[in-house]
Design a protein around this motif. Structure first.
Motif, PDB file in Angstrom:
ATOM      1  N   SER A 188       0.884  -1.022   0.019  1.00  0.00           N
ATOM      2  CA  SER A 188      -0.332   0.386  -0.236  1.00  0.00           C
ATOM      3  C   SER A 188       0.701   0.756  -0.114  1.00  0.00           C
ATOM      4  CB  SER A 188      -0.935  -0.148   1.437  1.00  0.00           C
ATOM      5  OG  SER A 188       0.115   0.037   2.325  1.00  0.00           O
ATOM      6  N   ALA A 189       0.381   2.078  -0.196  1.00  0.00           N
ATOM      7  CA  ALA A 189       0.972   3.663  -0.180  1.00  0.00           C
ATOM      8  C   ALA A 189       1.082   4.352   1.284  1.00  0.00           C
ATOM      9  CB  ALA A 189       0.350   4.692  -0.622  1.00  0.00           C
ATOM     10  N   THR A 190       0.540   3.460   1.860  1.00  0.00           N
ATOM     11  CA  THR A 190       1.236   3.879   3.301  1.00  0.00           C
ATOM     12  C   THR A 190       1.917   3.278   3.700  1.00  0.00           C
ATOM     13  OG1 THR A 190      -0.655   2.963   4.340  1.00  0.00           O
ATOM     14  CG2 THR A 190      -1.261   5.032   3.576  1.00  0.00           C
ATOM     15  N   GLY A 191       1.643   1.901   4.143  1.00  0.00           N
ATOM     16  CA  GLY A 191       2.896   0.899   4.785  1.00  0.00           C
ATOM     17  C   GLY A 191       3.076  -0.156   4.141  1.00  0.00           C
ATOM     18  N   GLY A 192       3.299  -0.240   2.418  1.00  0.00           N
ATOM     19  CA  GLY A 192       3.352  -1.407   1.607  1.00  0.00           C
ATOM     20  C   GLY A 192       5.038  -1.400   1.459  1.00  0.00           C
ATOM     21  N   ARG A 193       5.306  -1.595   0.437  1.00  0.00           N
ATOM     22  CA  ARG A 193       6.287  -1.974   0.188  1.00  0.00           C
ATOM     23  C   ARG A 193       7.269  -1.252  -1.446  1.00  0.00           C
ATOM     24  NH1 ARG A 193       5.047  -8.553  -1.213  1.00  0.00           N
ATOM     25  NH2 ARG A 193       2.959  -7.181  -1.559  1.00  0.00           N
ATOM     26  N   LEU A 194       6.246  -1.433  -2.814  1.00  0.00           N
ATOM     27  CA  LEU A 194       7.646  -1.242  -4.133  1.00  0.00           C
ATOM     28  C   LEU A 194       6.628   0.059  -3.785  1.00  0.00           C
ATOM     29  CD1 LEU A 194       8.794  -1.139  -5.931  1.00  0.00           C
ATOM     30  CD2 LEU A 194       7.548  -2.852  -7.102  1.00  0.00           C
ATOM     31  N   HIS A 195       5.431   0.657  -3.984  1.00  0.00           N
ATOM     32  CA  HIS A 195       4.724   1.775  -3.766  1.00  0.00           C
ATOM     33  C   HIS A 195       5.527   2.561  -3.124  1.00  0.00           C
ATOM     34  CE1 HIS A 195       0.423   0.022  -4.536  1.00  0.00           C
ATOM     35  NE2 HIS A 195       0.592  -0.405  -6.031  1.00  0.00           N
ATOM     36  N   ASN A 196       5.450   2.367  -1.734  1.00  0.00           N
ATOM     37  CA  ASN A 196       6.732   3.508  -0.809  1.00  0.00           C
ATOM     38  C   ASN A 196       7.644   3.604  -1.660  1.00  0.00           C
ATOM     39  OD1 ASN A 196       4.767   4.426   1.304  1.00  0.00           O
ATOM     40  ND2 ASN A 196       6.142   3.115   2.938  1.00  0.00           N
ATOM     41  N   SER A 197       8.588   2.939  -2.225  1.00  0.00           N
ATOM     42  CA  SER A 197      10.102   2.394  -2.402  1.00  0.00           C
ATOM     43  C   SER A 197       9.876   3.809  -3.415  1.00  0.00           C
ATOM     44  CB  SER A 197      10.615   1.121  -2.508  1.00  0.00           C
ATOM     45  OG  SER A 197      10.668   0.588  -1.367  1.00  0.00           O
ATOM     46  N   LEU A 198       8.358   3.859  -4.320  1.00  0.00           N
ATOM     47  CA  LEU A 198       8.592   4.445  -5.734  1.00  0.00           C
ATOM     48  C   LEU A 198       8.398   5.766  -5.489  1.00  0.00           C
ATOM     49  CD1 LEU A 198       7.053   1.881  -8.266  1.00  0.00           C
ATOM     50  CD2 LEU A 198       9.694   2.756  -8.465  1.00  0.00           C
ATOM     51  N   LEU A 199       7.163   6.030  -4.557  1.00  0.00           N
ATOM     52  CA  LEU A 199       6.532   7.190  -4.463  1.00  0.00           C
ATOM     53  C   LEU A 199       8.266   7.845  -3.351  1.00  0.00           C
ATOM     54  CD1 LEU A 199       3.958   6.050  -2.194  1.00  0.00           C
ATOM     55  CD2 LEU A 199       4.426   7.740  -4.519  1.00  0.00           C
ATOM     56  N   THR A 200       9.093   7.224  -2.718  1.00  0.00           N
ATOM     57  CA  THR A 200      10.271   7.952  -2.157  1.00  0.00           C
ATOM     58  C   THR A 200      11.445   8.046  -2.895  1.00  0.00           C
ATOM     59  OG1 THR A 200       9.828   6.624  -0.205  1.00  0.00           O
ATOM     60  CG2 THR A 200      11.846   7.690  -0.317  1.00  0.00           C
ATOM     61  N   LYS A 201      11.393   7.797  -3.872  1.00  0.00           N
ATOM     62  CA  LYS A 201      12.529   7.832  -5.241  1.00  0.00           C
ATOM     63  C   LYS A 201      12.277   8.622  -6.303  1.00  0.00           C
ATOM     64  CE  LYS A 201      16.377   6.231  -7.553  1.00  0.00           C
ATOM     65  NZ  LYS A 201      17.545   6.053  -6.553  1.00  0.00           N
ATOM     66  N   PHE A 202      10.916   8.898  -6.401  1.00  0.00           N
ATOM     67  CA  PHE A 202      10.878   9.907  -7.745  1.00  0.00           C
ATOM     68  C   PHE A 202       9.582  10.453  -6.897  1.00  0.00           C
ATOM     69  CE2 PHE A 202      12.120   5.958  -9.880  1.00  0.00           C
ATOM     70  CZ  PHE A 202      12.936   6.148 -10.320  1.00  0.00           C
ATOM     71  N   PRO A 203       9.387  11.573  -6.401  1.00  0.00           N
ATOM     72  CA  PRO A 203       8.148  12.094  -5.272  1.00  0.00           C
ATOM     73  C   PRO A 203       7.832  12.597  -6.793  1.00  0.00           C
ATOM     74  CG  PRO A 203      10.172  12.765  -4.627  1.00  0.00           C
ATOM     75  CD  PRO A 203      11.408  11.489  -5.992  1.00  0.00           C
ATOM     76  N   ASN A 204       7.851  13.143  -7.840  1.00  0.00           N
ATOM     77  CA  ASN A 204       7.663  14.318  -8.500  1.00  0.00           C
ATOM     78  C   ASN A 204       6.841  13.228  -9.529  1.00  0.00           C
ATOM     79  OD1 ASN A 204       7.930  16.617  -7.153  1.00  0.00           O
ATOM     80  ND2 ASN A 204      10.576  16.671  -7.886  1.00  0.00           N
ATOM     81  N   ALA A 205       7.160  11.967  -9.695  1.00  0.00           N
ATOM     82  CA  ALA A 205       6.496  11.734 -10.842  1.00  0.00           C
ATOM     83  C   ALA A 205       4.966  10.876 -10.305  1.00  0.00           C
ATOM     84  CB  ALA A 205       7.610   9.558 -10.545  1.00  0.00           C
ATOM     85  N   ASN A 206       4.492  10.205 -11.621  1.00  0.00           N
ATOM     86  CA  ASN A 206       3.204   9.946 -11.390  1.00  0.00           C
ATOM     87  C   ASN A 206       3.102   7.995 -11.351  1.00  0.00           C
ATOM     88  OD1 ASN A 206       2.048  12.904 -13.056  1.00  0.00           O
ATOM     89  ND2 ASN A 206       3.301  11.838 -14.708  1.00  0.00           N
ATOM     90  N   ILE A 207       2.440   8.416 -10.403  1.00  0.00           N
ATOM     91  CA  ILE A 207       3.055   6.714 -10.287  1.00  0.00           C
ATOM     92  C   ILE A 207       1.193   5.654 -10.589  1.00  0.00           C
ATOM     93  CG2 ILE A 207       3.563   5.113  -7.960  1.00  0.00           C
ATOM     94  CD1 ILE A 207       5.525   6.748  -7.375  1.00  0.00           C
ATOM     95  N   ILE A 208       0.764   5.371 -10.828  1.00  0.00           N
ATOM     96  CA  ILE A 208      -0.106   4.663 -11.338  1.00  0.00           C
ATOM     97  C   ILE A 208      -0.303   3.340 -10.943  1.00  0.00           C
ATOM     98  CG2 ILE A 208      -2.568   4.418 -12.713  1.00  0.00           C
ATOM     99  CD1 ILE A 208      -1.526   7.012 -14.484  1.00  0.00           C
ATOM    100  N   THR A 209      -1.279   2.460 -10.305  1.00  0.00           N
ATOM    101  CA  THR A 209      -1.796   1.525 -10.132  1.00  0.00           C
ATOM    102  C   THR A 209      -2.829   1.142 -11.046  1.00  0.00           C
ATOM    103  OG1 THR A 209      -2.930   1.237  -7.774  1.00  0.00           O
ATOM    104  CG2 THR A 209      -0.694   1.238  -7.327  1.00  0.00           C
ATOM    105  N   VAL A 210      -2.459  -0.156 -11.207  1.00  0.00           N
ATOM    106  CA  VAL A 210      -3.700  -0.304 -11.725  1.00  0.00           C
ATOM    107  C   VAL A 210      -3.912  -1.722 -11.489  1.00  0.00           C
ATOM    108  CG1 VAL A 210      -4.705  -2.087 -14.547  1.00  0.00           C
ATOM    109  CG2 VAL A 210      -2.581  -0.221 -14.444  1.00  0.00           C
TER     110      VAL A 210
END
Length: 416
Positions: A188-210
């Motif tokens: 999840s975006a709040t306490g998950g794995r890859l979601h959190n890592s991507l949000l931290t690494k690319f804070p200005n990116a558009n991150i979308i899950t399908v």
């Protein structure tokens, strides 16, 4: 005197009312004029307009011939074009309702009454895309499978996005696999794995899950049914990226896990077929292997589905390079194929592909997701520029996230 005084009052009242009415008319005229100025650009008129966006976040888009579609919170509604003039397009719904897209007034008119303001319009798809209004953080595209419908376009469709992106920024799209969901596959975006890592690494990116869990299956018994239909998700996703999100392919990366890797491949294939442009990169995280190798490249992940295709392999039912299909697809399919070597020995006493070997075919299928997350988290590995079981071939030269963009061929990463 009394009567004269009363008459004067009436005159004043009438004059005030007339001035008020004129003021309202001038206000409305100015409002329409200002609204119209927003869309009077580049020679746009009623004869060449193909896309209109309204103040209720709705989109009217011309498809082919006289066919249009309205996209809003209720889904996709078909319309037929019945006429055009200098400033308007006239449309009809299947229930007989009449819609006028009036560019001069800047209004969407429904059965003769103003319904919404037109916020933008263009002579080609995505020319009306709103700039500077990107939604931040993690967003979700939801796929809606409805087997009760008859038409393919109604059975397989995405819910119209209620968010926008900034297409000039990096766009990362995550696609989960069989009997899964975005949270199960990536956290999840709040306490998950890859979601959190991507949000931290690319804070200005558009991150979308399908989220295609409405069709991804609920048990192992449904695998054949799902894999026979999964490319409908990819094809529909390609349309959403083109028409709703208006991505820039050179800034876009799709990451798919298991069956989601093949959905990513189908998306890239169709996007290229429709637009002539290729998505920048697709990464397959242990792309599913079972029943997939005989399928054509248009419905599975393959080199050419993007400018660059990367495969991270973490499982196979039997020792590599056996030909039998396992949970993960051990065959090469990318510009770069990464195999994860483990020092845990097999029966023959040598190392093997992580997750391979009888009895170990399932529990390392998702390690490709973990490895990719570690790379996003700035971890690095020793590696060899080929598939190898020989530990002497490994170097300490770091394999990291940047390696996904620079290396080609086959690489073995040593999981310690």
């Amino acid at each position: 005197m009394k009567t004269k005084y009363f008459s004067t009052n009436i005159t004043i009242v009438l004059l005030c009312g007339l001035v008020s009415m004129l003021a309202v008319q001038v206000h409305d005229s100015l409002k329409s004029s200002v609204q119209a100025q927003k869309i009077k650009v580049d020679g746009l008129n009623g004869f060449n307009v193909q896309e209109v966006r309204d103040s209720n976040n709705g989109i009217f888009q011309k498809q082919s011939g006289t066919t249009w579609v309205e996209k809003n919170e209720n889904g996709r509604i078909p319309l037929q074009e019945t006429g055009r003039d200098e400033w308007s397009v006239y449309l009809s719904k299947t229930n007989g309702a009449k819609v006028q897209l009036d560019l001069w007034k800047g209004e969407v008119i429904y059965n003769g009454n103003r319904l919404y303001d037109i916020t933008s319009a263009g002579s080609k798809l995505c020319s009306t895309y709103p700039s500077g209004t990107a939604s931040r953080g993690l967003q979700t595209l939801t796929f809606n499978y409805d087997g009760t419908k008859k038409n393919e376009s109604d059975i397989y469709q995405f819910v119209v996005p209620n968010f926008t992106i900034d297409p000039s920024k990096k766009t990362i799209i995550l696609v989960h696999g069989f009997t899964s969901s975005p949270t199960k596959a990536f956290g999840s975006a709040t306490g998950g794995r890859l979601h959190n890592s991507l949000l931290t690494k690319f804070p200005n990116a558009n991150i979308i899950t399908v989220d295609w869990s409405s069709m991804s299956g609920t048990s192992q018994d449904s695998y054949n049914w799902v894999y026979n239909r999964m490319w409908f998700v990819g094809r529909t996703l390609s349309s959403v990226l083109q028409e709703d999100l208006c991505i820039k392919p050179e800034n876009t990366e799709i990451i798919g896990y298991s069956l989601g890797a093949h959905i990513a491949g189908t998306t890239g294939y169709d996007y290229h077929k429709d637009t002539g442009n290729k998505i920048k990169q697709i990464i397959g995280l242990d792309a599913a292997g079972y029943l997939l190798s005989h399928l054509g490249s248009d419905v599975r992940l393959d080199t050419g589905d993007a400018k660059r295709v990367v495969g991270i392999h973490s499982s196979d039912a039997t020792h590599f390079p056996a030909t039998s299909e396992g949970l993960g697809w051990a065959k090469e399919y990318g510009d770069l194929d990464i195999y994860i070597y483990t020092k845990n020995v097999a029966e023959d006493g040598v190392g093997q592909l992580l997750g391979s070997g009888w009895g170990n075919w399932r529990n390392k299928h998702d390690y490709a997701v973990t490895l990719y997350q570690y790379l996003v988290d700035n971890k690095s590995y020793s590696y060899a520029n080929k598939w190898t079981w020989n530990e002497a071939d490994f170097t300490e030269k770091p394999f990291n996230l940047n390696s996904l963009d620079s290396l080609t061929g086959t690489v073995t990463v040593w999981e310690k």
